[in-house]
Write a protein that holds these residues in place. Structure first.
Motif, PDB file in Angstrom:
ATOM      1  N   SER A   1       0.839  -1.201   0.000  1.00 34.20           N
ATOM      2  CA  SER A   1       0.000   0.000   0.000  1.00 34.20           C
ATOM      3  C   SER A   1       0.875   1.252   0.000  1.00 34.20           C
ATOM      4  CB  SER A   1      -0.919   0.004   1.213  1.00 34.20           C
ATOM      5  OG  SER A   1      -0.165   0.090   2.408  1.00 34.20           O
ATOM      6  N   ASN A   2       0.322   2.328  -0.522  1.00 41.01           N
ATOM      7  CA  ASN A   2       1.046   3.597  -0.604  1.00 41.01           C
ATOM      8  C   ASN A   2       0.352   4.612   0.297  1.00 41.01           C
ATOM      9  OD1 ASN A   2       2.157   6.120  -1.363  1.00 41.01           O
ATOM     10  ND2 ASN A   2       2.664   5.330  -3.388  1.00 41.01           N
ATOM     11  N   LYS A   3       1.055   5.114   1.288  1.00 42.84           N
ATOM     12  CA  LYS A   3       0.486   6.038   2.259  1.00 42.84           C
ATOM     13  C   LYS A   3      -0.003   7.328   1.617  1.00 42.84           C
ATOM     14  CE  LYS A   3       1.716   8.474   6.545  1.00 42.84           C
ATOM     15  NZ  LYS A   3       2.781   8.711   7.547  1.00 42.84           N
ATOM     16  N   TYR A   4       0.581   7.706   0.502  1.00 37.21           N
ATOM     17  CA  TYR A   4       0.287   9.000  -0.098  1.00 37.21           C
ATOM     18  C   TYR A   4      -0.569   8.919  -1.355  1.00 37.21           C
ATOM     19  CZ  TYR A   4       4.113   9.997   3.053  1.00 37.21           C
ATOM     20  OH  TYR A   4       4.902  10.075   4.170  1.00 37.21           O
ATOM     21  N   VAL A   5      -0.999   7.716  -1.711  1.00 34.20           N
ATOM     22  CA  VAL A   5      -1.799   7.532  -2.922  1.00 34.20           C
ATOM     23  C   VAL A   5      -3.067   6.766  -2.579  1.00 34.20           C
ATOM     24  CG1 VAL A   5      -1.882   6.441  -5.202  1.00 34.20           C
ATOM     25  CG2 VAL A   5       0.204   7.582  -4.444  1.00 34.20           C
ATOM     26  N   MET A   6      -4.183   7.164  -3.162  1.00 39.73           N
ATOM     27  CA  MET A   6      -5.444   6.455  -2.969  1.00 39.73           C
ATOM     28  C   MET A   6      -5.419   5.191  -3.822  1.00 39.73           C
ATOM     29  SD  MET A   6      -8.355   6.361  -1.415  1.00 39.73           S
ATOM     30  CE  MET A   6      -8.465   7.987  -0.709  1.00 39.73           C
ATOM     31  N   ASP A   7      -5.133   4.056  -3.189  1.00 43.24           N
ATOM     32  CA  ASP A   7      -5.013   2.789  -3.894  1.00 43.24           C
ATOM     33  C   ASP A   7      -6.365   2.267  -4.352  1.00 43.24           C
ATOM     34  OD1 ASP A   7      -2.199   2.471  -3.601  1.00 43.24           O
ATOM     35  OD2 ASP A   7      -2.498   1.838  -1.521  1.00 43.24           O
ATOM     36  N   GLU A   8      -6.341   1.430  -5.387  1.00 47.73           N
ATOM     37  CA  GLU A   8      -7.552   0.741  -5.809  1.00 47.73           C
ATOM     38  C   GLU A   8      -8.039  -0.144  -4.664  1.00 47.73           C
ATOM     39  OE1 GLU A   8      -9.421   1.017  -8.495  1.00 47.73           O
ATOM     40  OE2 GLU A   8      -8.127   2.618  -9.238  1.00 47.73           O
TER      41      GLU A   8
ATOM     42  N   ARG B   1     -10.935   9.920  -7.748  1.00 44.25           N
ATOM     43  CA  ARG B   1     -10.094   9.348  -8.812  1.00 44.25           C
ATOM     44  C   ARG B   1     -10.538   9.827 -10.193  1.00 44.25           C
ATOM     45  NH1 ARG B   1     -11.352   4.617  -5.827  1.00 44.25           N
ATOM     46  NH2 ARG B   1      -9.690   3.970  -4.409  1.00 44.25           N
ATOM     47  N   LYS B   2     -11.841   9.865 -10.400  1.00 42.25           N
ATOM     48  CA  LYS B   2     -12.361  10.289 -11.705  1.00 42.25           C
ATOM     49  C   LYS B   2     -12.035  11.748 -11.990  1.00 42.25           C
ATOM     50  CE  LYS B   2     -16.084   6.900 -11.996  1.00 42.25           C
ATOM     51  NZ  LYS B   2     -17.551   6.660 -11.951  1.00 42.25           N
ATOM     52  N   SER B   3     -11.808  12.527 -10.938  1.00 40.77           N
ATOM     53  CA  SER B   3     -11.407  13.928 -11.100  1.00 40.77           C
ATOM     54  C   SER B   3      -9.891  14.063 -11.173  1.00 40.77           C
ATOM     55  CB  SER B   3     -11.962  14.776  -9.946  1.00 40.77           C
ATOM     56  OG  SER B   3     -13.368  14.746  -9.935  1.00 40.77           O
ATOM     57  N   ARG B   4      -9.221  12.914 -11.289  1.00 38.60           N
ATOM     58  CA  ARG B   4      -7.766  12.831 -11.471  1.00 38.60           C
ATOM     59  C   ARG B   4      -6.964  13.274 -10.254  1.00 38.60           C
ATOM     60  NH1 ARG B   4      -6.767  14.444 -17.868  1.00 38.60           N
ATOM     61  NH2 ARG B   4      -8.238  12.884 -18.700  1.00 38.60           N
ATOM     62  N   TYR B   5      -7.565  13.128  -9.082  1.00 38.29           N
ATOM     63  CA  TYR B   5      -6.801  13.278  -7.851  1.00 38.29           C
ATOM     64  C   TYR B   5      -6.233  11.909  -7.490  1.00 38.29           C
ATOM     65  CZ  TYR B   5      -8.772  17.915  -6.936  1.00 38.29           C
ATOM     66  OH  TYR B   5      -9.117  19.244  -6.998  1.00 38.29           O
ATOM     67  N   THR B   6      -5.000  11.883  -7.036  1.00 36.48           N
ATOM     68  CA  THR B   6      -4.372  10.609  -6.670  1.00 36.48           C
ATOM     69  C   THR B   6      -3.981  10.557  -5.197  1.00 36.48           C
ATOM     70  OG1 THR B   6      -2.165  11.450  -7.270  1.00 36.48           O
ATOM     71  CG2 THR B   6      -3.433  10.306  -8.996  1.00 36.48           C
ATOM     72  N   TYR B   7      -3.997  11.703  -4.511  1.00 36.91           N
ATOM     73  CA  TYR B   7      -3.537  11.755  -3.127  1.00 36.91           C
ATOM     74  C   TYR B   7      -4.427  10.916  -2.198  1.00 36.91           C
ATOM     75  CZ  TYR B   7      -1.078  15.872  -4.926  1.00 36.91           C
ATOM     76  OH  TYR B   7      -0.301  16.732  -5.660  1.00 36.91           O
TER      77      TYR B   7
ATOM     78  N   ARG C   1     -21.554  19.224  -6.894  1.00 39.49           N
ATOM     79  CA  ARG C   1     -20.815  17.962  -6.949  1.00 39.49           C
ATOM     80  C   ARG C   1     -19.497  18.123  -7.719  1.00 39.49           C
ATOM     81  NH1 ARG C   1     -25.738  13.495  -7.785  1.00 39.49           N
ATOM     82  NH2 ARG C   1     -27.077  14.397  -6.157  1.00 39.49           N
ATOM     83  N   THR C   2     -18.810  19.200  -7.370  1.00 40.99           N
ATOM     84  CA  THR C   2     -17.504  19.482  -7.967  1.00 40.99           C
ATOM     85  C   THR C   2     -16.503  19.842  -6.878  1.00 40.99           C
ATOM     86  OG1 THR C   2     -18.124  21.809  -8.276  1.00 40.99           O
ATOM     87  CG2 THR C   2     -18.483  20.312 -10.139  1.00 40.99           C
ATOM     88  N   PHE C   3     -15.220  19.637  -7.177  1.00 38.95           N
ATOM     89  CA  PHE C   3     -14.149  20.011  -6.258  1.00 38.95           C
ATOM     90  C   PHE C   3     -13.759  21.461  -6.501  1.00 38.95           C
ATOM     91  CE2 PHE C   3     -13.702  15.407  -6.679  1.00 38.95           C
ATOM     92  CZ  PHE C   3     -13.660  15.029  -5.347  1.00 38.95           C
ATOM     93  N   VAL C   4     -13.503  22.192  -5.417  1.00 43.96           N
ATOM     94  CA  VAL C   4     -13.084  23.583  -5.520  1.00 43.96           C
ATOM     95  C   VAL C   4     -11.892  23.807  -4.603  1.00 43.96           C
ATOM     96  CG1 VAL C   4     -15.412  24.383  -6.052  1.00 43.96           C
ATOM     97  CG2 VAL C   4     -14.638  24.351  -3.684  1.00 43.96           C
TER      98      VAL C   4
END
Length: 302
Positions: free
Chosen positions: A89-96, A124-130, A167-170
């Motif tokens: 697992s990766n502490k800094y990435v939202m894993d599948e 994830r769909k908004s291309r955030y990986t953190y 339903r959007t990120f700001v």
């Protein structure tokens, strides 16, 4: 013949051992494992007050995840987390396989319409990986948001908001927002905090008893006469939240000291200290507290 049987048995044993070793290695390194922080299970929601500005929340008996509940102006929100814990697992990435399940209850509907979604999937769909650390509801300039704290790197968290209407990120809008985690100014210096603690409750600027402890000794107080069901909910471990746009801290302070005064008494007996003299100033309203605080700057702000 015996030699052939012996070799077959040896080969079979070897294959079993190899399979066992491979399985152990898989379980220890390759197979994903997860920890789960469950969302609290809500038993009932009651909106009350002349503007429905107060929301009584009762959880199911022995419900876990009590801290994963928050409220904005128009939504009660619960959150459950599923985080990967194995060595890969990766502490800094939202894993599948990881998830952040958000459930909202719309406070402006008669049935408190419930909606659930996986924020991690939207993330994830908004291309955030953190990796998402925590999520809670806030109100900012009249809008409802989820405040999302995430890992950018070690010791370097970031914050982004999710608008529950669009339903959007700001981008993070700053510290000037309303949250149930804010402390109620005046509760400590006047002794209000101590009195509420004696009843097994804590108080914030937009919340009462949000640790969901069972309140005690409410039978002979105004709240039991004026709102018997709400008092019973508190005694059963319920909480009360304040819709921030409908009630300022002065109104909430004044409401609390009336609700929890003895039946027939307008407000609780509260006092604030006068320097080092040992004298005390009676506090019968938030305006009294503000006047005392202005006259005694040596105590600072809470």
């Amino acid at each position: 013949m015996r030699t052939r049987i012996w070799k077959t048995c040896l080969l079979f044993t070897f294959l079993i051992v190899c399979t066992w070793v491979i399985w152990i290695v898989y379980l220890g390194y390759f197979k994903p494992t997860y920890s789960v922080k469950v969302a609290p299970k809500i038993q009932s929601i009651v909106a009350f007050g002349d503007q429905k500005q107060y929301v009584s929340v009762l959880l199911e008996e022995n419900s876990a995840g009590k801290l994963n509940i928050s409220m904005s102006q128009n939504y009660l929100v619960t959150v459950g987390y599923k985080n990967r814990t194995d060595k890969r697992s990766n502490k800094y990435v939202m894993d599948e396989g990881e998830s952040v399940m958000v459930t909202t209850y719309a406070l402006n509907t008669s049935d408190f319409t419930k909606r659930s979604f996986d924020l991690a999937d939207v993330w994830r769909k908004s291309r955030y990986t953190y990796q998402i650390i925590d999520v809670y509801a806030i109100t900012y300039q009249g809008e409802d948001y989820l405040s999302i704290r995430y890992y950018k790197a070690e010791y370097s968290p970031g914050v982004v908001w999710y608008n529950l209407k669009t339903r959007t990120f700001v981008k993070y809008g700053g510290k000037d927002f309303q949250s149930i985690f804010k402390f109620l100014d005046g509760s400590y210096r006047t002794g209000l905090d101590e009195k509420m603690s004696a009843m097994n409750m804590d108080i914030g600027q937009y919340s009462l008893n949000d640790f969901f402890e069972k309140a005690k000794d409410l039978k002979n107080l105004n709240i039991s006469r004026e709102y018997p069901q709400i008092a019973q909910n508190l005694s059963n471990g319920g909480a009360i939240y304040v819709r921030p746009l409908f009630s300022d801290k002065a109104t909430w302070f004044n409401t609390i000291i009336h609700w929890f005064a003895p039946k027939g008494q307008e407000v609780m007996e509260l006092y604030a200290p006068n320097g080092d003299t040992g004298d005390k100033t009676p506090i019968r309203s938030y305006a009294d507290y503000e006047a005392w605080a202005k006259a005694h700057p040596e105590f600072g702000t809470e």
